[in-house]
Design a protein around this motif. Structure first.
Motif, PDB file in Angstrom:
ATOM      1  N   LYS A 153       0.816  -1.223   0.000  1.00  0.00           N
ATOM      2  CA  LYS A 153       0.000   0.000   0.000  1.00  0.00           C
ATOM      3  C   LYS A 153       0.844   1.265   0.000  1.00  0.00           C
ATOM      4  N   SER A 154       2.070   1.165   0.478  1.00  0.00           N
ATOM      5  CA  SER A 154       2.875   2.379   0.599  1.00  0.00           C
ATOM      6  C   SER A 154       3.159   2.935  -0.791  1.00  0.00           C
ATOM      7  N   ASN A 155       3.177   4.249  -0.874  1.00  0.00           N
ATOM      8  CA  ASN A 155       3.444   4.836  -2.180  1.00  0.00           C
ATOM      9  C   ASN A 155       4.883   5.308  -2.269  1.00  0.00           C
ATOM     10  N   ALA A 156       5.750   4.598  -1.575  1.00  0.00           N
ATOM     11  CA  ALA A 156       7.146   5.006  -1.467  1.00  0.00           C
ATOM     12  C   ALA A 156       7.803   5.076  -2.842  1.00  0.00           C
ATOM     13  N   PRO A 157       8.758   6.001  -2.973  1.00  0.00           N
ATOM     14  CA  PRO A 157       9.454   6.143  -4.247  1.00  0.00           C
ATOM     15  C   PRO A 157      10.193   4.857  -4.625  1.00  0.00           C
ATOM     16  N   THR A 158      10.368   4.659  -5.922  1.00  0.00           N
ATOM     17  CA  THR A 158      10.989   3.433  -6.415  1.00  0.00           C
ATOM     18  C   THR A 158      12.427   3.275  -5.916  1.00  0.00           C
ATOM     19  N   ILE A 159      13.152   4.371  -5.776  1.00  0.00           N
ATOM     20  CA  ILE A 159      14.536   4.274  -5.287  1.00  0.00           C
ATOM     21  C   ILE A 159      14.576   3.582  -3.916  1.00  0.00           C
ATOM     22  N   ASN A 160      13.542   3.781  -3.089  1.00  0.00           N
ATOM     23  CA  ASN A 160      13.537   3.151  -1.773  1.00  0.00           C
ATOM     24  C   ASN A 160      13.540   1.624  -1.867  1.00  0.00           C
ATOM     25  N   HIS A 161      12.916   1.113  -2.921  1.00  0.00           N
ATOM     26  CA  HIS A 161      12.847  -0.340  -3.113  1.00  0.00           C
ATOM     27  C   HIS A 161      14.251  -0.962  -3.204  1.00  0.00           C
ATOM     28  N   PHE A 162      15.199  -0.183  -3.682  1.00  0.00           N
ATOM     29  CA  PHE A 162      16.575  -0.695  -3.749  1.00  0.00           C
ATOM     30  C   PHE A 162      17.078  -1.027  -2.351  1.00  0.00           C
ATOM     31  N   TYR A 163      16.788  -0.131  -1.384  1.00  0.00           N
ATOM     32  CA  TYR A 163      17.297  -0.327  -0.017  1.00  0.00           C
ATOM     33  C   TYR A 163      16.445  -1.319   0.758  1.00  0.00           C
ATOM     34  N   GLU A 164      15.158  -1.381   0.396  1.00  0.00           N
ATOM     35  CA  GLU A 164      14.245  -2.257   1.133  1.00  0.00           C
ATOM     36  C   GLU A 164      14.328  -3.694   0.640  1.00  0.00           C
ATOM     37  N   LYS A 165      14.785  -3.904  -0.590  1.00  0.00           N
ATOM     38  CA  LYS A 165      14.837  -5.280  -1.100  1.00  0.00           C
ATOM     39  C   LYS A 165      16.039  -5.564  -1.999  1.00  0.00           C
ATOM     40  N   LEU A 166      16.194  -4.793  -3.069  1.00  0.00           N
ATOM     41  CA  LEU A 166      17.127  -5.203  -4.126  1.00  0.00           C
ATOM     42  C   LEU A 166      18.581  -5.320  -3.659  1.00  0.00           C
ATOM     43  N   LEU A 167      19.014  -4.373  -2.811  1.00  0.00           N
ATOM     44  CA  LEU A 167      20.415  -4.425  -2.366  1.00  0.00           C
ATOM     45  C   LEU A 167      20.636  -5.493  -1.296  1.00  0.00           C
ATOM     46  N   LEU A 168      19.555  -6.094  -0.817  1.00  0.00           N
ATOM     47  CA  LEU A 168      19.687  -7.139   0.214  1.00  0.00           C
ATOM     48  C   LEU A 168      19.810  -8.526  -0.404  1.00  0.00           C
ATOM     49  N   LEU A 169      19.470  -8.623  -1.677  1.00  0.00           N
ATOM     50  CA  LEU A 169      19.353  -9.965  -2.268  1.00  0.00           C
ATOM     51  C   LEU A 169      20.684 -10.688  -2.421  1.00  0.00           C
ATOM     52  N   LYS A 170      21.773  -9.981  -2.637  1.00  0.00           N
ATOM     53  CA  LYS A 170      23.046 -10.664  -2.877  1.00  0.00           C
ATOM     54  C   LYS A 170      23.472 -11.521  -1.674  1.00  0.00           C
ATOM     55  N   ASP A 171      23.033 -11.128  -0.487  1.00  0.00           N
ATOM     56  CA  ASP A 171      23.394 -11.913   0.700  1.00  0.00           C
ATOM     57  C   ASP A 171      22.428 -13.056   0.969  1.00  0.00           C
ATOM     58  N   ARG A 172      21.467 -13.208   0.074  1.00  0.00           N
ATOM     59  CA  ARG A 172      20.492 -14.291   0.274  1.00  0.00           C
ATOM     60  C   ARG A 172      20.621 -15.356  -0.802  1.00  0.00           C
ATOM     61  N   MET A 173      21.719 -15.326  -1.533  1.00  0.00           N
ATOM     62  CA  MET A 173      21.898 -16.318  -2.592  1.00  0.00           C
ATOM     63  C   MET A 173      22.397 -17.623  -1.986  1.00  0.00           C
ATOM     64  N   HIS A 174      22.057 -18.731  -2.621  1.00  0.00           N
ATOM     65  CA  HIS A 174      22.432 -20.054  -2.109  1.00  0.00           C
ATOM     66  C   HIS A 174      23.699 -20.594  -2.768  1.00  0.00           C
ATOM     67  N   THR A 175      23.726 -20.577  -4.105  1.00  0.00           N
ATOM     68  CA  THR A 175      24.784 -21.284  -4.828  1.00  0.00           C
ATOM     69  C   THR A 175      26.007 -20.384  -5.020  1.00  0.00           C
ATOM     70  N   GLU A 176      27.163 -21.013  -5.231  1.00  0.00           N
ATOM     71  CA  GLU A 176      28.393 -20.237  -5.426  1.00  0.00           C
ATOM     72  C   GLU A 176      28.311 -19.364  -6.668  1.00  0.00           C
ATOM     73  N   SER A 177      27.858 -19.949  -7.786  1.00  0.00           N
ATOM     74  CA  SER A 177      27.794 -19.155  -9.015  1.00  0.00           C
ATOM     75  C   SER A 177      26.715 -18.082  -8.893  1.00  0.00           C
ATOM     76  N   GLY A 178      25.621 -18.389  -8.198  1.00  0.00           N
ATOM     77  CA  GLY A 178      24.580 -17.392  -7.961  1.00  0.00           C
ATOM     78  C   GLY A 178      25.135 -16.207  -7.184  1.00  0.00           C
ATOM     79  N   LYS A 179      25.951 -16.516  -6.184  1.00  0.00           N
ATOM     80  CA  LYS A 179      26.555 -15.440  -5.374  1.00  0.00           C
ATOM     81  C   LYS A 179      27.459 -14.558  -6.226  1.00  0.00           C
ATOM     82  N   ARG A 180      28.240 -15.201  -7.091  1.00  0.00           N
ATOM     83  CA  ARG A 180      29.159 -14.441  -7.945  1.00  0.00           C
ATOM     84  C   ARG A 180      28.396 -13.528  -8.906  1.00  0.00           C
ATOM     85  N   LEU A 181      27.390 -14.097  -9.544  1.00  0.00           N
ATOM     86  CA  LEU A 181      26.593 -13.311 -10.491  1.00  0.00           C
ATOM     87  C   LEU A 181      25.873 -12.176  -9.765  1.00  0.00           C
TER      88      LEU A 181
END
Ligand code: ADP
Ligand code: NI
Length: 221
Positions: A170-198
């Motif tokens: 519901k929040s109408n937060a700016p799209t840039i915020n989504h980077f900090y709320e989700k996208l920049l967190l994803l690299k630390d949630r990868m499982h595989t070695e090649s996934g982590k590298r990519l």
């Protein structure tokens, strides 16, 4: 991964997703499938390549968002299709498990433990997460924000990491915020070695994008 079953699944998914919204259209599935093949090619552990391919192709076959939040639709549609193709029950169960558990939210569901993350699910989950970051991730985020008529950026609205899923939608937060709320967190949630590298490379690309974005925003570059 070729083979008749995969070809038929591709045709089924294309047909089923005709007219789907941009974030989860056939091209998203195609990219996740390609990512899964890239990861699978580098994976040294034992896994069923056909289950990975089917899981990647069918993982968004019925997004709960478009079925009144009913998360049983996707697994059911996939099961019915695979049964119709005469796929063995054990294999169907593996694919359905991937569809049920691919989202991070479901991985936090009651009774779920990290030990229950088969390599096939790890590969498909990493493949899906890769499509949310990097150049494609940036494109998808602004596409989504535009669809929701949200501002790109507002320096007065800080990212909020404490919202639950409903509040977040519901929040109408700016799209840039989504980077900090989700996208920049994803690299630390990868499982595989090649996934982590990519993910690391795509992460750095997003950081470079953000640096440039703020510099342009402030008229400094
Ligand atoms: P998933 O397919 O991983 O479940 P979603 O359905 O939440 O992801 O989102 C689909 C795409 O839209 C993703 O690329 C995601 O980053 C993007 N997206 C989701 N929520 C937002 C938001 N609040 N602002 C910008 N982009 C978003
Ligand atoms: Ni997906």
């Amino acid at each position: 991964m070729a083979g008749q079953l995969i070809e038929k699944t591709i045709a089924f998914v294309k047909e089923t997703l005709a007219g789907a919204e941009g974030g989860h259209d056939w091209f998203h599935i195609q990219r996740v499938y390609n990512n899964s093949q890239m990861i699978a090619a580098q994976e040294t552990g034992r896994f069923d390549a056909e289950v990975v391919a089917l899981g990647a192709l069918l993982h968004d076959i019925a997004d709960a968002k478009f079925h009144q939040g009913d998360e049983t639709v996707g697994p059911r549609v996939a099961r019915t299709f695979l049964e119709g193709q005469g796929v063995a029950e054990a294999k169907i169960a593996q694919v359905v498990y991937i569809i049920e558990h691919i989202s991070f939210k479901n991985s936090l569901a009651k009774g779920y433990t990290e030990g229950d993350t088969p390599l096939e699910l790890q590969i498909v989950r990493d493949a899906d997460r890769l499509d949310a970051i990097g150049a494609i991730g940036i494109g998808r985020a602004f596409n989504y924000g535009g669809f929701k008529n949200r501002p790109m950026h507002d320096p007065d609205i800080a990212p909020n990491l404490d919202m639950d899923k409903e509040a977040y939608k519901k929040s109408n937060a700016p799209t840039i915020n989504h980077f900090y709320e989700k996208l920049l967190l994803l690299k630390d949630r990868m499982h595989t070695e090649s996934g982590k590298r990519l993910a690391q490379a795509r992460h750095e690309y997003m950081q470079g994008f953000l640096d440039q974005f703020y510099a342009e925003w402030d008229g400094k570059k």
